[in-house]
Write an enzyme that holds these catalytic residues in place. Structure first.
Site, PDB file in Angstrom:
ATOM      1  N   GLU A 156       0.894  -1.444   0.178  1.00 48.69           N
ATOM      2  CA  GLU A 156      -0.279   0.234   0.023  1.00 48.69           C
ATOM      3  C   GLU A 156       1.117   0.893   0.083  1.00 48.69           C
ATOM      4  O   GLU A 156       2.206   1.330   0.657  1.00 48.69           O
ATOM      5  CB  GLU A 156      -1.227   0.184   1.287  1.00 48.69           C
ATOM      6  N   CYS A 173       3.801   8.382   1.292  1.00 50.85           N
ATOM      7  CA  CYS A 173       4.131   7.800   2.593  1.00 50.85           C
ATOM      8  C   CYS A 173       3.911   6.433   1.308  1.00 50.85           C
ATOM      9  O   CYS A 173       3.274   5.269   0.918  1.00 50.85           O
ATOM     10  CB  CYS A 173       3.458   7.557   3.763  1.00 50.85           C
ATOM     11  N   CYS A 224       6.268  -7.694   6.768  1.00 50.86           N
ATOM     12  CA  CYS A 224       7.227  -6.513   7.861  1.00 50.86           C
ATOM     13  C   CYS A 224       7.890  -7.929   8.663  1.00 50.86           C
ATOM     14  O   CYS A 224       6.928  -8.773   9.163  1.00 50.86           O
ATOM     15  CB  CYS A 224       6.483  -5.278   8.050  1.00 50.86           C
ATOM     16  N   CYS A 231       5.797  -5.408  15.764  1.00 51.04           N
ATOM     17  CA  CYS A 231       5.289  -4.340  16.494  1.00 51.04           C
ATOM     18  C   CYS A 231       4.169  -4.588  16.716  1.00 51.04           C
ATOM     19  O   CYS A 231       3.002  -4.457  16.414  1.00 51.04           O
ATOM     20  CB  CYS A 231       5.813  -3.117  15.955  1.00 51.04           C
ATOM     21  N   CYS A 234       1.285  -1.874  15.325  1.00 46.78           N
ATOM     22  CA  CYS A 234       1.103  -1.753  14.392  1.00 46.78           C
ATOM     23  C   CYS A 234       0.730  -2.995  12.992  1.00 46.78           C
ATOM     24  O   CYS A 234       0.664  -4.282  13.692  1.00 46.78           O
ATOM     25  CB  CYS A 234       2.790  -1.796  13.351  1.00 46.78           C
ATOM     26  N   GLU A 237      10.262  -2.440   6.702  1.00 43.71           N
ATOM     27  CA  GLU A 237      11.486  -2.301   8.115  1.00 43.71           C
ATOM     28  C   GLU A 237      12.360  -1.869   6.369  1.00 43.71           C
ATOM     29  O   GLU A 237      12.980  -2.090   5.865  1.00 43.71           O
ATOM     30  CB  GLU A 237      12.161  -3.168   8.439  1.00 43.71           C
ATOM     31  N   SER A 257      12.493   5.852   7.731  1.00 49.07           N
ATOM     32  CA  SER A 257      12.476   5.516   9.304  1.00 49.07           C
ATOM     33  C   SER A 257      12.942   3.489   9.415  1.00 49.07           C
ATOM     34  O   SER A 257      12.465   3.133   8.688  1.00 49.07           O
ATOM     35  CB  SER A 257      10.987   5.896   9.404  1.00 49.07           C
ATOM     36  N   SER A 314      11.443   4.948  15.195  1.00 49.24           N
ATOM     37  CA  SER A 314      10.667   5.292  15.528  1.00 49.24           C
ATOM     38  C   SER A 314      10.596   4.492  17.149  1.00 49.24           C
ATOM     39  O   SER A 314      10.862   3.454  17.105  1.00 49.24           O
ATOM     40  CB  SER A 314       9.644   3.992  14.817  1.00 49.24           C
ATOM     41  N   LEU A 315      10.858   5.476  17.878  1.00 54.16           N
ATOM     42  CA  LEU A 315      11.461   5.384  19.700  1.00 54.16           C
ATOM     43  C   LEU A 315      10.140   4.552  19.962  1.00 54.16           C
ATOM     44  O   LEU A 315      10.510   3.653  20.658  1.00 54.16           O
ATOM     45  CB  LEU A 315      11.755   6.912  20.156  1.00 54.16           C
ATOM     46  N   ASN A 366      -3.161   4.858  16.322  1.00 54.68           N
ATOM     47  CA  ASN A 366      -4.124   4.669  15.482  1.00 54.68           C
ATOM     48  C   ASN A 366      -4.637   3.269  15.197  1.00 54.68           C
ATOM     49  O   ASN A 366      -6.178   3.193  14.656  1.00 54.68           O
ATOM     50  CB  ASN A 366      -3.826   4.825  13.597  1.00 54.68           C
ATOM     51  N   CYS A 412      -0.998   6.173   9.880  1.00 58.37           N
ATOM     52  CA  CYS A 412       0.338   5.312  10.267  1.00 58.37           C
ATOM     53  C   CYS A 412       0.016   4.160  11.755  1.00 58.37           C
ATOM     54  O   CYS A 412      -0.990   4.135  11.815  1.00 58.37           O
ATOM     55  CB  CYS A 412       1.265   6.191  11.614  1.00 58.37           C
TER      56      CYS A 412
HETATM   57  N1  SAH Z   1       9.536   0.138  10.165  1.00 56.90           N
HETATM   58  C1  SAH Z   1       9.953   1.310  10.342  1.00 56.90           C
HETATM   59  C2  SAH Z   1       9.331   2.111   8.520  1.00 56.90           C
HETATM   60  C3  SAH Z   1       7.381   2.076   9.199  1.00 56.90           C
HETATM   61  S1  SAH Z   1       7.294   3.850   9.704  1.00 56.90           S
HETATM   62  C4  SAH Z   1       9.677   1.977  11.431  1.00 56.90           C
HETATM   63  O1  SAH Z   1       9.160   1.978  12.466  1.00 56.90           O
HETATM   64  O2  SAH Z   1       9.751   3.116  11.156  1.00 56.90           O
HETATM   65  C5  SAH Z   1       5.337   3.594  10.141  1.00 56.90           C
HETATM   66  C6  SAH Z   1       5.089   4.843  11.531  1.00 56.90           C
HETATM   67  O3  SAH Z   1       4.152   5.138  12.417  1.00 56.90           O
HETATM   68  C7  SAH Z   1       6.424   4.575  12.396  1.00 56.90           C
HETATM   69  O4  SAH Z   1       6.653   5.250  13.241  1.00 56.90           O
HETATM   70  C8  SAH Z   1       5.427   3.668  13.574  1.00 56.90           C
HETATM   71  O5  SAH Z   1       5.870   3.645  14.822  1.00 56.90           O
HETATM   72  C9  SAH Z   1       4.022   4.591  13.490  1.00 56.90           C
HETATM   73  N2  SAH Z   1       2.921   3.228  13.713  1.00 56.90           N
HETATM   74  C10 SAH Z   1       3.026   1.883  13.590  1.00 56.90           C
HETATM   75  N3  SAH Z   1       2.031   1.491  13.850  1.00 56.90           N
HETATM   76  C11 SAH Z   1       1.307   2.440  14.868  1.00 56.90           C
HETATM   77  C12 SAH Z   1      -0.219   2.700  15.304  1.00 56.90           C
HETATM   78  N4  SAH Z   1      -0.329   2.166  15.213  1.00 56.90           N
HETATM   79  N5  SAH Z   1      -0.409   4.373  15.604  1.00 56.90           N
HETATM   80  C13 SAH Z   1      -0.075   5.650  15.036  1.00 56.90           C
HETATM   81  N6  SAH Z   1       1.683   5.112  15.116  1.00 56.90           N
HETATM   82  C14 SAH Z   1       1.593   3.827  13.709  1.00 56.90           C
END
Ligand code: SAH
Length: 340
Positions: A92, A106, A113, A117, A120, A161, A192, A215-216, A291, A333
């Protein structure tokens, strides 16, 4: 004879291709320009090629695209497309306009992936492989064509990733940055990562000019691994040391993405840990409301978000509330892979 997919060739490979059919090397650059600047989709549109070359290419080569399997448009102007890379391999990409005239695309870097996480949606999919450079770029060509406009920014924040597909992602970034093709400034391209340390090291060594985000998502070294499995492999302290090396060696800020999840990573204690981190790394912080609703978690209220942001002010670093539009089409996101 099988035809050659010219979009799958790197510039040196394309040069060899043209040499092999008795043409000059510079045709390769012309082809790149035709595809990524003029947006040609058919050999007949390459008017700087001779008619005989155009006719020859039709016989021996082709310019593929990705099939659009779904296109959704949000009431807020966001567009999401689902694209078929191969049978049963869907990715997507999202077009995100903003009031300030910024038009961000984006894009995905992998099909699914490997990271899973906890917050996500993409992590719930099976991993089905890395995207090729042209497949990464095709997402932009397709969205721009649908919307009838060009983007101003690209973020590698879709599915996957990016730092697990380093070479193809960086090659795509270079083509986005190339003045003869997309011509996007390096600061308009953001990569990212969830924290793949060896690839961040490589990015630093190569002195890549692009924006970089980590993504901390949790500031506590004991708790981060509970929501981000990757932390068990690349722990927070090491990740922060690498982030410091990034800012010192490259002389610029790193962005920390921070999803706000009530009762998980908000509140005073987490805020003060995050302030401590922000004071030790030359950074800015992007706050994103959760989200999705896995694990019984919920999105923070406006008041909770303001309170958390206020708690971070002693850090004295730029803090942005990242808009995350397109929720109604599951384009925001962390929502890529949710049906709809
Ligand atoms: N794998 C990489 C690239 C994906 S970025 C990474 O983790 O950075 C996707 C972004 O959306 C990341 O910053 C992640 O923390 C954020 N994200 C993932 N799930 C989310 C959610 N449920 N709500 C809001 N942000 C989310």
């Amino acid at each position: 004879m099988t035809k050659t997919n010219l979009k799958s060739l790197s510039l040196p490979e394309l040069e060899n291709f043209f040499l092999s059919i008795g043409e000059k090397k510079y045709r390769a650059k012309q082809l790149y320009k035709g595809i990524y600047n003029n947006r040609n989709t058919d050999f007949s549109e390459f008017t700087d090629f001779s008619k005989s070359l155009r006719e020859a290419l039709v016989e021996i080569a082709y310019l593929p695209t990705l099939k659009i399997v779904k296109h959704l448009q949000s009431i807020d102007g966001t567009h999401k497309v689902s694209l078929e890379v191969a049978e049963d391999k869907i990715i997507e990409a999202v077009w995100i306009p903003s009031d300030l005239g910024r038009k961000t695309i984006c894009i995905s870097s992998q099909v699914g992936c490997t990271l899973s996480c906890a917050f996500c949606a993409t992590g719930t999919l099976d991993f089905k492989g890395n995207l090729k450079t042209w497949e990464i770029l095709e997402q932009i060509l397709i969205l721009e064509k649908i919307v009838g406009d060009k983007c101003t920014n690209v973020v590698f924040m879709g599915m996957g990733e990016p730092m697990h597909n380093y070479k193809n992602v960086m090659d795509a970034a270079h083509i986005l940055h190339d003045p003869e093709t997309f011509n996007l400034g390096a600061k308009r391209i953001t990569i990212s990562t969830a924290g793949v340390i060896p690839s961040i090291e490589r990015f630093i060594e190569e002195k890549q000019p692009y924006n970089f985000a980590i993504s901390l998502n949790h500031p506590d070294k004991l708790l981060r691994k509970e929501i981000m499995g990757i932390d068990s492999k690349f722990p927070l302290d090491d990740l922060l040391a690498t982030a410091r090396k990034f800012t010192k060696t490259l002389g610029r800020k790193i962005t920390f993405e921070y999803i706000m999840i009530p009762d998980v990573n908000m509140g005073e204690k987490n805020a003060s840990l995050l302030v401590k981190i922000a004071r030790s790394v030359n950074c800015k912080i992007n706050l994103i409301p959760l989200n999705t609703e896995f694990n019984g978690w919920r999105r923070p209220t406006e008041t909770e978000m303001i309170q958390f942001r206020d708690l971070l002010s002693p850090a004295n670093v730029p803090i942005m509330n990242r808009r995350s539009p397109g929720k109604d089409i599951h384009g925001a996101c962390g929502m890529l892979a949710l049906n709809g």
